[in-house]
Every structure is written in structure tokens, then in C-alpha cells.
Design a protein around this motif. Sequence first.
Motif, PDB file in Angstrom:
ATOM      1  N   MET A  11       0.831  -1.212   0.000  1.00  0.00           N
ATOM      2  CA  MET A  11       0.000   0.000   0.000  1.00  0.00           C
ATOM      3  C   MET A  11       0.860   1.255   0.000  1.00  0.00           C
ATOM      4  SD  MET A  11      -3.246  -0.793   2.470  1.00  0.00           S
ATOM      5  CE  MET A  11      -2.649  -2.109   3.517  1.00  0.00           C
ATOM      6  N   ASP A  15       1.177   4.295  -2.598  1.00  0.00           N
ATOM      7  CA  ASP A  15       0.849   5.653  -2.156  1.00  0.00           C
ATOM      8  C   ASP A  15       1.518   5.898  -0.807  1.00  0.00           C
ATOM      9  OD1 ASP A  15      -0.191   8.085  -1.368  1.00  0.00           O
ATOM     10  OD2 ASP A  15      -2.281   7.432  -1.372  1.00  0.00           O
ATOM     11  N   ARG A  17       1.774   8.426   0.847  1.00  0.00           N
ATOM     12  CA  ARG A  17       1.058   9.381   1.692  1.00  0.00           C
ATOM     13  C   ARG A  17      -0.235   8.793   2.263  1.00  0.00           C
ATOM     14  NH1 ARG A  17       0.477  14.944  -1.234  1.00  0.00           N
ATOM     15  NH2 ARG A  17      -0.178  15.477   0.857  1.00  0.00           N
ATOM     16  N   MET A  18      -0.431   7.500   2.068  1.00  0.00           N
ATOM     17  CA  MET A  18      -1.651   6.853   2.573  1.00  0.00           C
ATOM     18  C   MET A  18      -1.719   7.013   4.087  1.00  0.00           C
ATOM     19  SD  MET A  18      -2.813   2.956   1.827  1.00  0.00           S
ATOM     20  CE  MET A  18      -4.494   2.730   1.319  1.00  0.00           C
ATOM     21  N   SER A  19      -2.873   7.404   4.572  1.00  0.00           N
ATOM     22  CA  SER A  19      -3.034   7.647   6.007  1.00  0.00           C
ATOM     23  C   SER A  19      -3.134   6.332   6.774  1.00  0.00           C
ATOM     24  CB  SER A  19      -4.296   8.476   6.263  1.00  0.00           C
ATOM     25  OG  SER A  19      -5.450   7.688   6.024  1.00  0.00           O
ATOM     26  N   ALA A  21      -5.356   5.714   8.890  1.00  0.00           N
ATOM     27  CA  ALA A  21      -6.784   5.360   8.881  1.00  0.00           C
ATOM     28  C   ALA A  21      -7.134   4.566   7.625  1.00  0.00           C
ATOM     29  CB  ALA A  21      -7.642   6.621   8.976  1.00  0.00           C
ATOM     30  N   ASP A  22      -6.610   4.989   6.473  1.00  0.00           N
ATOM     31  CA  ASP A  22      -6.895   4.267   5.228  1.00  0.00           C
ATOM     32  C   ASP A  22      -6.250   2.880   5.231  1.00  0.00           C
ATOM     33  OD1 ASP A  22      -8.428   6.344   4.221  1.00  0.00           O
ATOM     34  OD2 ASP A  22      -6.761   7.227   3.084  1.00  0.00           O
ATOM     35  N   ILE A  23      -5.030   2.789   5.749  1.00  0.00           N
ATOM     36  CA  ILE A  23      -4.366   1.491   5.857  1.00  0.00           C
ATOM     37  C   ILE A  23      -5.183   0.575   6.765  1.00  0.00           C
ATOM     38  CG2 ILE A  23      -2.321   0.296   6.770  1.00  0.00           C
ATOM     39  CD1 ILE A  23      -0.687   2.803   5.911  1.00  0.00           C
ATOM     40  N   ARG A  25      -8.380   0.700   7.499  1.00  0.00           N
ATOM     41  CA  ARG A  25      -9.628   0.322   6.837  1.00  0.00           C
ATOM     42  C   ARG A  25      -9.396  -0.828   5.854  1.00  0.00           C
ATOM     43  NH1 ARG A  25     -11.448   5.136   7.400  1.00  0.00           N
ATOM     44  NH2 ARG A  25     -10.313   6.116   5.708  1.00  0.00           N
ATOM     45  N   GLU A  26      -8.336  -0.725   5.048  1.00  0.00           N
ATOM     46  CA  GLU A  26      -8.017  -1.775   4.070  1.00  0.00           C
ATOM     47  C   GLU A  26      -7.733  -3.121   4.744  1.00  0.00           C
ATOM     48  OE1 GLU A  26      -7.276  -2.019   0.525  1.00  0.00           O
ATOM     49  OE2 GLU A  26      -8.514  -0.219   0.393  1.00  0.00           O
ATOM     50  N   ARG A  31      -6.698   2.040  13.609  1.00  0.00           N
ATOM     51  CA  ARG A  31      -5.729   3.026  13.132  1.00  0.00           C
ATOM     52  C   ARG A  31      -4.455   2.953  13.970  1.00  0.00           C
ATOM     53  NH1 ARG A  31      -3.624   7.456  14.452  1.00  0.00           N
ATOM     54  NH2 ARG A  31      -4.874   7.767  16.295  1.00  0.00           N
ATOM     55  N   ARG A  35      -0.732   2.228  12.591  1.00  0.00           N
ATOM     56  CA  ARG A  35       0.365   3.158  12.878  1.00  0.00           C
ATOM     57  C   ARG A  35       1.531   2.432  13.540  1.00  0.00           C
ATOM     58  NH1 ARG A  35      -0.764   6.442  17.616  1.00  0.00           N
ATOM     59  NH2 ARG A  35       0.254   4.654  18.526  1.00  0.00           N
TER      60      ARG A  35
END
Length: 148
Positions: A11, A15, A17-19, A21-23, A25-26, A31, A35
Motif C-alpha cells: 500500500m 501511495d 502518503r496513505m493515512s 486510517a486508510d491502511i 480500513r483496508e 488506526r 500506525r
Amino acid sequence: MNDMDQKILAMLVDDGRMSFADIARELGVSRVHARDRVQRLIEEGVIEKFTVIVNPEKIGTTVSAFFDVEVDPQGIESVAQELASQPEVRSLYIMSDMRSLHIHTLTENNEALEQFARRNLLSRRHIVRVDCKQLLTRVKHRRGGTRI
């Protein structure tokens, strides 16, 4: 490294810059957990740094050339260091025969490429042979991923 770490790396290669939160979710995790996993990959040296990929044509460097340079073995490291400091050199590798350098350059035009070669390769001590090929068409390219 486990399967989740591999997915996180894929991921972030796609990207950087993927947050978190987005990681998360995937992956279906919190979160904080995402992190912590990314931070661990950084601390362990798996992720060395985050960077950008620049489109060379958008900044006026449209000539992409690859040089294979044969060097006297006693001069290979000094020649490699000197060439690596040139702004036209985007990547440089010492090859397994300890006599060859593989160099990728980006220049504005063919004249700038020729000037680079004359200034840095054709008149340099220890260089035995130079072979240059210009890129015609990029079929596949590396976007992030393992450093080679």
C-alpha cells in the motif's frame, strides 16, 4: 515480516502518503494498530524513507540514457563516487565483476547528454570503455518497492 506487513508495504509503495486510517480500513484493523505496524517497519529499517517519484518530462529532463562503463579495478570506487555526485546521474551501481558501473542519467536534450559524457566519462582516468544506450520506450518501471 508477516502477511500484514507485506500488505502495508504494498500500500505504501503505491501511495506513500496513505493515512494510517486508510491502511487500517483496508486491513480491517484499528488506526493505532496500523500506525504501530508502520512505525515498527521504520524502526527495523524495512522502510528506509518516504519519497516522491518525479515525472522527468514535467521538469524538462526528457533524455534518459543508460551507460555501462568499464573501469580499472583500482579506480572503481573513486570513479563511482565522483560520478554519483553529478546531478545528471539518477542511479549508479557497481556490478559484480568489480570493473563495471551501470549508470542511469537524465538530461534536458542530446547535447546535454553528450556534454555529460565528454566532461565525466570520456576524459576521466581509470575509465577503459563506455557504452551508452538511450531509452526509447518505457514498458514497465519500478515505482517504489525494494531498493536495488
